[in-house]
Design an enzyme around this catalytic site. Structure first.
Site, PDB file in Angstrom:
ATOM      1  N   SER A 241       0.865  -1.188   0.000  1.00  0.00           N
ATOM      2  CA  SER A 241       0.000   0.000   0.000  1.00  0.00           C
ATOM      3  C   SER A 241       0.895   1.228   0.000  1.00  0.00           C
ATOM      4  O   SER A 241       2.066   1.146   0.401  1.00  0.00           O
ATOM      5  CB  SER A 241      -0.879   0.005   1.259  1.00  0.00           C
ATOM      6  OG  SER A 241      -1.672   1.177   1.310  1.00  0.00           O
TER       7      SER A 241
ATOM      8  N   TYR B 276      -1.859  -1.107  10.548  1.00  0.00           N
ATOM      9  CA  TYR B 276      -1.940  -1.446   9.112  1.00  0.00           C
ATOM     10  C   TYR B 276      -0.713  -0.909   8.361  1.00  0.00           C
ATOM     11  O   TYR B 276      -0.086  -1.627   7.569  1.00  0.00           O
ATOM     12  CB  TYR B 276      -3.230  -0.847   8.543  1.00  0.00           C
ATOM     13  CG  TYR B 276      -3.383  -0.996   7.051  1.00  0.00           C
ATOM     14  CD1 TYR B 276      -3.743  -2.213   6.493  1.00  0.00           C
ATOM     15  CD2 TYR B 276      -3.162   0.085   6.192  1.00  0.00           C
ATOM     16  CE1 TYR B 276      -3.892  -2.355   5.118  1.00  0.00           C
ATOM     17  CE2 TYR B 276      -3.306  -0.043   4.820  1.00  0.00           C
ATOM     18  CZ  TYR B 276      -3.666  -1.268   4.286  1.00  0.00           C
ATOM     19  OH  TYR B 276      -3.807  -1.411   2.928  1.00  0.00           O
TER      20      TYR B 276
HETATM   21  P1  NAP Z   1     -11.363  -6.242   0.139  1.00  0.00           P
HETATM   22  O1  NAP Z   1     -12.225  -5.703  -0.936  1.00  0.00           O
HETATM   23  O2  NAP Z   1     -11.823  -6.188   1.546  1.00  0.00           O
HETATM   24  O3  NAP Z   1     -10.989  -7.761  -0.243  1.00  0.00           O
HETATM   25  C1  NAP Z   1     -10.128  -8.489   0.611  1.00  0.00           C
HETATM   26  C2  NAP Z   1      -9.936  -9.887   0.064  1.00  0.00           C
HETATM   27  O4  NAP Z   1      -9.030 -10.595   0.908  1.00  0.00           O
HETATM   28  C3  NAP Z   1     -11.234 -10.693   0.039  1.00  0.00           C
HETATM   29  O5  NAP Z   1     -11.191 -11.615  -1.012  1.00  0.00           O
HETATM   30  C4  NAP Z   1     -11.172 -11.433   1.379  1.00  0.00           C
HETATM   31  O6  NAP Z   1     -12.000 -12.585   1.352  1.00  0.00           O
HETATM   32  C5  NAP Z   1      -9.690 -11.765   1.422  1.00  0.00           C
HETATM   33  N1  NAP Z   1      -9.178 -12.047   2.764  1.00  0.00           N
HETATM   34  C6  NAP Z   1      -9.234 -11.261   3.874  1.00  0.00           C
HETATM   35  N2  NAP Z   1      -8.668 -11.904   4.904  1.00  0.00           N
HETATM   36  C7  NAP Z   1      -8.253 -13.122   4.458  1.00  0.00           C
HETATM   37  C8  NAP Z   1      -7.625 -14.246   5.058  1.00  0.00           C
HETATM   38  N3  NAP Z   1      -7.294 -14.260   6.363  1.00  0.00           N
HETATM   39  N4  NAP Z   1      -7.330 -15.315   4.274  1.00  0.00           N
HETATM   40  C9  NAP Z   1      -7.671 -15.321   2.951  1.00  0.00           C
HETATM   41  N5  NAP Z   1      -8.268 -14.299   2.338  1.00  0.00           N
HETATM   42  C10 NAP Z   1      -8.566 -13.221   3.086  1.00  0.00           C
HETATM   43  O7  NAP Z   1      -9.939  -5.512   0.160  1.00  0.00           O
HETATM   44  P2  NAP Z   1      -9.134  -4.769  -1.007  1.00  0.00           P
HETATM   45  O8  NAP Z   1      -9.425  -3.321  -0.888  1.00  0.00           O
HETATM   46  O9  NAP Z   1      -9.315  -5.437  -2.292  1.00  0.00           O
HETATM   47  O10 NAP Z   1      -7.639  -4.996  -0.477  1.00  0.00           O
HETATM   48  C11 NAP Z   1      -6.817  -6.018  -1.023  1.00  0.00           C
HETATM   49  C12 NAP Z   1      -5.369  -5.702  -0.701  1.00  0.00           C
HETATM   50  O11 NAP Z   1      -5.049  -4.403  -1.226  1.00  0.00           O
HETATM   51  C13 NAP Z   1      -5.060  -5.646   0.788  1.00  0.00           C
HETATM   52  O12 NAP Z   1      -3.791  -6.211   1.012  1.00  0.00           O
HETATM   53  C14 NAP Z   1      -5.037  -4.155   1.097  1.00  0.00           C
HETATM   54  O13 NAP Z   1      -4.195  -3.855   2.170  1.00  0.00           O
HETATM   55  C15 NAP Z   1      -4.473  -3.616  -0.217  1.00  0.00           C
HETATM   56  N6  NAP Z   1      -4.787  -2.214  -0.474  1.00  0.00           N
HETATM   57  C16 NAP Z   1      -6.074  -1.810  -0.743  1.00  0.00           C
HETATM   58  C17 NAP Z   1      -6.309  -0.473  -1.043  1.00  0.00           C
HETATM   59  C18 NAP Z   1      -7.665   0.025  -1.449  1.00  0.00           C
HETATM   60  O14 NAP Z   1      -7.782   1.225  -1.755  1.00  0.00           O
HETATM   61  N7  NAP Z   1      -8.690  -0.778  -1.509  1.00  0.00           N
HETATM   62  C19 NAP Z   1      -5.261   0.442  -1.021  1.00  0.00           C
HETATM   63  C20 NAP Z   1      -3.988   0.000  -0.709  1.00  0.00           C
HETATM   64  C21 NAP Z   1      -3.756  -1.338  -0.454  1.00  0.00           C
HETATM   65  P3  NAP Z   1     -12.595 -13.269   2.708  1.00  0.00           P
HETATM   66  O15 NAP Z   1     -12.980 -12.146   3.625  1.00  0.00           O
HETATM   67  O16 NAP Z   1     -13.735 -14.114   2.234  1.00  0.00           O
HETATM   68  O17 NAP Z   1     -11.482 -14.091   3.262  1.00  0.00           O
END
Ligand code: NAP
Length: 258
Positions: free
Chosen positions: A143, A157
């Site tokens: 991130s 985080y």
């Molecule tokens: P999201 O929409 O909440 O999706 C998270 C995904 O991870 C879901 O498929 C969830 O499925 C899975 N997950 C969560 N905990 C897990 C576990 N213990 N084991 C296996 N799967 C797990 O989140 P996102 O925004 O796409 O974020 C994805 C990544 O991008 C993260 O690493 C986050 O830190 C990073 N990120 C996101 C943003 C943003 O703007 N969205 C910005 C910077 C970085 P289940 O809950 O069913 O397990």
């Protein structure tokens, strides 16, 4: 150039958000894609959609990345279905709010378990297959928060996302002799279900801070991951690359108002 057909890819957190965007770019390119997450219902729905995109196989595997045994099962299922693993996108992550003053040990442990240990367990579980591939690729979703910026409520985080980069640099050195590269994508604010939950005020405030004038799409992260996965990207390793519409660039809010 940039041929990903007959490439086999594991995407953790591939049922939703950024992971699903990554999986869709690989599936559209004809790769075999195994997505991993905890919720079976969300995996099933994502597999049905991804299956329609390309000619490769698509598989959903229930996995908790915080559990090394679960990660080992994920790797075994992908090898069984595809005959190997060439690319691992260790993307699963969580971003709950916890102000420093009231953060509990359990809240800190959950973020470290999923975001830091989960990345390492995933890569470890897939390592034999990546070595056997001869051109293995590891792409971590870090991130901008932590490595470059900060945001109140996210000290745990931010620490976890910076820790991923420490892991990346040493893993990149250790795995280079096997032809494996290890890189990290640093998303800015990407429009996902997880981000949507933070509310309209948060989204409006963030949009104002982005020179490009819009939040990113999950596929924006997928396109960089797909490039890093190519044979042609084989000389890039240990790098952290922001995909953020220029969000980290302004020296002050005035830089956006001139
Ligand atoms: P999201 O929409 O909440 O999706 C998270 C995904 O991870 C879901 O498929 C969830 O499925 C899975 N997950 C969560 N905990 C897990 C576990 N213990 N084991 C296996 N799967 C797990 O989140 P996102 O925004 O796409 O974020 C994805 C990544 O991008 C993260 O690493 C986050 O830190 C990073 N990120 C996101 C943003 C943003 O703007 N969205 C910005 C910077 C970085 P289940 O809950 O069913 O397990």
């Amino acid at each position: 150039m940039f041929d990903l057909q007959s490439t086999s890819v594991v995407v953790t957190g591939g049922s939703k958000g950024i992971g699903r965007g990554i999986a869709s770019v690989f599936a559209t390119a004809g790769a075999n894609v195994a997505i991993a997450a905890r919720s079976a219902a969300e995996l099933d729905s994502a597999v049905a959609d991804l299956d329609a995109l390309g000619s490769g196989k698509v598989l959903g595997i229930r996995t908790d990345v915080a559990d090394p045994v679960s990660c080992a099962n994920l790797a075994a299922a992908a090898v069984d279905a595809f005959g190997g693993i060439d690319v691992v996108c260790a993307n699963a992550g969580i971003f709950p709010d916890a102000p420093l003053a009231t953060m509990t040990p359990a809240q800190l442990a959950e973020v470290v378990d999923v975001n830091v240990k989960g990345n390492i367990f995933t890569v470890q579980a897939c390592l034999d297959a990546l070595i056997a591939s001869g051109r293995g690729r590891v792409i971590l979703t870090s991130s901008i928060t932590g490595p470059i910026t900060g945001f109140p409520g996210w000290s745990h985080y931010g620490a976890s996302k910076a820790a991923q980069l420490g892991f990346m640099r040493t893993a990149a050195i250790e795995l280079a002799p096997h032809g494996i590269t290890v890189n990290a994508v640093l998303p800015g604010n990407i429009f996902t279900e997880g981000l949507y939950d933070k509310g309209e005020d948060y989204i409006a405030g963030m949009t104002k801070a982005i020179p490009a004038g819009t939040l990113g799409k999950p596929e924006d992260i997928g396109h960089l991951a797909a490039f890093l996965a190519t044979v042609e990207a084989g000389y890039i390793t240990g790098q952290a690359i922001a995909v953020d519409g220029g969000q980290v660039l302004p020296e002050s809010p005035d830089a956006l108002n001139t």
